[in-house]
Design a protein around this motif. Structure first.
Motif, PDB file in Angstrom:
ATOM      1  N   PRO A 153       5.226  -0.236  -2.058  1.00 24.16           N
ATOM      2  CA  PRO A 153       3.898  -0.869  -1.889  1.00 24.16           C
ATOM      3  C   PRO A 153       3.986  -2.381  -1.694  1.00 24.16           C
ATOM      4  O   PRO A 153       3.259  -2.949  -0.875  1.00 24.16           O
ATOM      5  CB  PRO A 153       3.170  -0.508  -3.186  1.00 24.16           C
ATOM      6  N   LEU A 154       4.897  -3.038  -2.437  1.00 21.98           N
ATOM      7  CA  LEU A 154       5.040  -4.486  -2.276  1.00 21.98           C
ATOM      8  C   LEU A 154       5.620  -4.831  -0.906  1.00 21.98           C
ATOM      9  O   LEU A 154       5.255  -5.850  -0.298  1.00 21.98           O
ATOM     10  CB  LEU A 154       5.925  -5.043  -3.384  1.00 21.98           C
ATOM     11  N   TRP A 155       6.528  -4.007  -0.439  1.00 23.15           N
ATOM     12  CA  TRP A 155       7.086  -4.213   0.908  1.00 23.15           C
ATOM     13  C   TRP A 155       6.010  -4.086   1.983  1.00 23.15           C
ATOM     14  O   TRP A 155       6.029  -4.812   2.992  1.00 23.15           O
ATOM     15  CB  TRP A 155       8.207  -3.213   1.132  1.00 23.15           C
ATOM     16  N   LEU A 156       5.052  -3.180   1.783  1.00 19.97           N
ATOM     17  CA  LEU A 156       3.962  -3.015   2.748  1.00 19.97           C
ATOM     18  C   LEU A 156       2.932  -4.140   2.657  1.00 19.97           C
ATOM     19  O   LEU A 156       2.333  -4.539   3.675  1.00 19.97           O
ATOM     20  CB  LEU A 156       3.273  -1.665   2.530  1.00 19.97           C
ATOM     21  N   LEU A 157       2.712  -4.687   1.451  1.00 18.91           N
ATOM     22  CA  LEU A 157       1.692  -5.730   1.270  1.00 18.91           C
ATOM     23  C   LEU A 157       2.188  -7.119   1.666  1.00 18.91           C
ATOM     24  O   LEU A 157       1.385  -7.996   1.995  1.00 18.91           O
ATOM     25  CB  LEU A 157       1.224  -5.753  -0.187  1.00 18.91           C
ATOM     26  N   THR A 158       3.504  -7.327   1.610  1.00 21.82           N
ATOM     27  CA  THR A 158       4.039  -8.672   1.861  1.00 21.82           C
ATOM     28  C   THR A 158       3.665  -9.222   3.238  1.00 21.82           C
ATOM     29  O   THR A 158       3.286 -10.404   3.355  1.00 21.82           O
ATOM     30  CB  THR A 158       5.569  -8.662   1.684  1.00 21.82           C
ATOM     31  N   PRO A 159       3.731  -8.470   4.352  1.00 25.77           N
ATOM     32  CA  PRO A 159       3.398  -9.060   5.663  1.00 25.77           C
ATOM     33  C   PRO A 159       1.903  -9.163   5.946  1.00 25.77           C
ATOM     34  O   PRO A 159       1.525  -9.710   6.995  1.00 25.77           O
ATOM     35  CB  PRO A 159       4.068  -8.093   6.643  1.00 25.77           C
ATOM     36  N   VAL A 160       1.034  -8.650   5.065  1.00 27.92           N
ATOM     37  CA  VAL A 160      -0.413  -8.671   5.335  1.00 27.92           C
ATOM     38  C   VAL A 160      -0.939 -10.089   5.520  1.00 27.92           C
ATOM     39  O   VAL A 160      -1.701 -10.363   6.471  1.00 27.92           O
ATOM     40  CB  VAL A 160      -1.170  -7.928   4.217  1.00 27.92           C
ATOM     41  N   PRO A 161      -0.591 -11.085   4.650  1.00 30.51           N
ATOM     42  CA  PRO A 161      -1.086 -12.450   4.893  1.00 30.51           C
ATOM     43  C   PRO A 161      -0.672 -13.008   6.247  1.00 30.51           C
ATOM     44  O   PRO A 161      -1.428 -13.742   6.892  1.00 30.51           O
ATOM     45  CB  PRO A 161      -0.478 -13.259   3.749  1.00 30.51           C
TER      46      PRO A 161
END
Length: 302
Positions: A186-194
């Motif tokens: 989940p953190l790997w998926l959220l990291t590029p969102v910004p």
């Protein structure tokens, strides 16, 4: 050939290194007759090593000779074993008490897992979220594979460490890599969102960074788990009662009847030939034999 056959017995010797296992251990370089039985060699080595012939209670000390990884029988000779020059031998006395009593090991007090507690879990969670935020900020500046590879590897190790804290510090549990992977994805998926929202960067461009990050993260989780898995588990505690019970169960073959000799009916040869008997068998045999030598093998101390 006839001259060799008539060579004196004193020439049939072999130089050996003898390690004395006693209260005061020592090492000796000796030249021993290869034709003498082990019962005679032990007495000769004991004299050369200045070993006491009796225990403080007056009981005669019995010595054993160890060669080629086992104790030699009283009638065995060095030439029977094919001992080569400068081979290592061991001589050790029989303990004054029946059997060998090992001292129970003194383990340090086990206080459980030192890293347990909500404070350590909260600290690990804060480090994991802080690392993720710093990685997300770095991606807004650069979307290269280096920005994805090394931060992804570091995040996977942090997730594995936190998973170990959550499961009580047991490094060998397979739940640790599973939990670590469940937190990493989940953190790997959220990291590029910004980066996508603020910089309008396409997912295709971010794949250059996030692809290596996923591969490095998967490898990092396994490496982190194996690093914790390598901890040595504590040895089981052994009580003195268990040691004494184990010693009491040691048996010997009787040198007269061949039956099993237990500790409560064990008798040693008073002349130190090294054999073990039933008390009844030995007393009966001594009553019928010569009191000046061993009634079983005829051994007579010098």
């Amino acid at each position: 050939m006839q001259h060799i056959a008539q060579a004196p017995r004193d020439a049939q010797t072999v130089p050996v290194n003898v390690q004395v296992i006693d209260m005061t251990p020592k090492a000796l370089d000796l030249i021993l007759p290869a034709y003498l039985p082990a019962s005679d060699l032990t007495q000769r080595i004991a004299r050369d090593a200045d070993l006491e012939a009796f225990w403080p209670d007056g009981k005669r000390r019995i010595f054993y000779l160890r060669a080629r990884g086992r104790l030699m029988q009283p009638t065995e000779r060095l030439q029977d074993l094919g001992v080569v020059p400068y081979e290592l031998l061991h001589i050790l006395p029989e303990p004054p008490e029946p059997g060998v009593l090992e001292r129970p090991p003194e383990y340090p007090p086990n206080k459980g897992y030192a890293g347990a507690g909500n404070l350590n879990v909260a600290a690990g969670l804060a480090v994991m979220l802080g690392w993720t935020g710093a990685w997300a900020l770095a991606l807004t500046v650069d979307q290269g594979w280096i920005t994805g590879l090394f931060p992804g590897l570091g995040l996977s190790l942090i997730c594995t460490s936190l998973a170990r804290h959550l499961w009580g510090g047991l490094g060998s549990s397979v739940r640790i890599p599973i939990t670590g992977f469940a937190m990493f994805v989940p953190l790997w998926l959220l990291t590029p969102v910004p980066t996508v929202v603020l910089m309008s960067t396409g997912w295709q461009q971010l794949a250059i960074a996030m692809g290596p990050a996923f591969i490095a993260g998967t490898i990092g989780i396994m490496l982190g788990w194996l690093a914790w898995y390598g901890a040595v588990e504590p040895l089981p505690k052994v009580t003195r009662r268990e040691v004494e019970d184990a010693v009491a169960n040691v048996t010997f073959p009787c040198g007269i009847c061949g039956g099993t000799v237990t500790q409560d009916v064990k008798a040693d040869c008073v002349f130190g030939c090294g054999r073990v008997f039933h008390v009844g068998c030995y007393q009966h045999k001594r009553a019928l034999g010569d009191a000046s030598k061993c009634a079983v093998c005829g051994y007579q101390p010098a």
